[in-house]
Design an enzyme around this catalytic site. Structure first.
Site, short mmCIF file in Angstrom:
data_model
loop_
_atom_site.label_atom_id
_atom_site.label_comp_id
_atom_site.label_asym_id
_atom_site.label_seq_id
_atom_site.Cartn_x
_atom_site.Cartn_y
_atom_site.Cartn_z
N LEU A 13 -42.22 38.66 -27.96
CA LEU A 13 -42.57 39.59 -26.90
C LEU A 13 -43.17 40.89 -27.45
O LEU A 13 -42.54 41.61 -28.20
CB LEU A 13 -41.32 39.94 -26.08
N ASP A 14 -44.41 41.14 -27.06
CA ASP A 14 -44.98 42.46 -27.31
C ASP A 14 -44.24 43.45 -26.43
O ASP A 14 -43.72 43.09 -25.36
CB ASP A 14 -46.47 42.44 -26.96
N MET A 15 -44.20 44.71 -26.82
CA MET A 15 -43.49 45.71 -26.03
C MET A 15 -44.43 46.64 -25.27
O MET A 15 -44.42 46.71 -24.05
CB MET A 15 -42.54 46.51 -26.92
#
Length: 239
Positions: A13-15
């Site tokens: 997951l990118d933030m």
């Protein structure tokens, strides 16, 4: 844990721009720091900073500059452009402290993560600054959903480089690339990174941007699934 719908076990997951509202945090930190010093702090100044900052991050993602260069020069360039006399490197430190307090979430982030963690191992993959990102994750409360957190400053490589993902994969027990999906808002960082790593991708595109002509996988021998969503809630239907 295996996703009954798609078979995925691991989600990367990118933030910023995906689960954390980086635009809100960035703008607040910028305006606050500029105002404290009596510098002009309007939409024009913020737009100039945005253009300089994007250019540097794109150069960083291409491997043309390193992280210290990016962080030590962006405000110096801004001050030059705005004809401000100031210490860009010192200003960066103040800005990072303020940015680390920005814990705003993208709409649906907590609800969707609560759903995803039931059947997936969740890992953060970000190019952000180590101390800043960890503080924002802690303040937002979403760090509790994560099995692991991978930040480029510590890894020594950055998205979309294959080496970044290789380092992450080495630290994920029993990882199966065929059951791994990366979710992020950046085509050049997250989605290209997924291509480079040989895993499936999901582009978070809430503004309905168009992909550049010719963007996509090339020379692939294996079939991959590449998804696109406009809302985080769509992940609850997809996964």
């Amino acid at each position: 844990m295996i996703d009954r719908k798609t078979g995925y076990t691991t989600l990367l997951l990118d933030m910023d721009g995906t689960f954390l509202d980086f635009e809100a945090a960035e703008k607040s930190a910028f305006m606050t720091a500029m105002t404290r010093h009596g510098y002009p702090a309007g939409e024009r100044e913020y737009a100039v900073y945005g253009e300089i900052n994007r250019g540097l991050w794109e150069a960083f993602e291409r491997g043309e500059i390193d992280k210290p260069t990016l962080l030590s020069t962006r405000f110096g360039r801004l001050f030059d452009a705005l004809e401000i006399k100031g210490d860009g490197a010192a200003f960066e430190q103040e800005y990072q402290a303020l940015l680390g307090e920005g814990a705003q979430l993208v709409k649906g982030a907590e609800e969707v993560l609560s759903y995803l963690v039931e059947n997936h191992a969740l890992y953060v993959v970000t190019n952000g600054v180590e101390r800043t990102q960890r503080n924002r994750l802690r303040l937002s409360g979403i760090d509790r959903f994560m099995t692991g957190i991978f930040i480029s400053e510590t890894i020594g490589w950055q998205k979309p480089q294959k080496e970044f993902f290789d380092c992450c994969f080495e630290r994920i027990p029993g990882l199966d690339r065929s059951r791994t999906l990366i979710i992020g808002d950046s085509l050049t960082s997250d989605i290209q990174g997924g291509f480079n790593a040989g895993i499936d991708t999901c582009w978070f595109n809430p503004k309905g941007k168009k992909k550049p002509e010719g963007f996509g996988r090339t020379g692939e021998k294996e079939a991959h699934r590449d998804f696109e969503i406009g809302s985080l809630y769509e992940l609850m239907e997809l996964l």
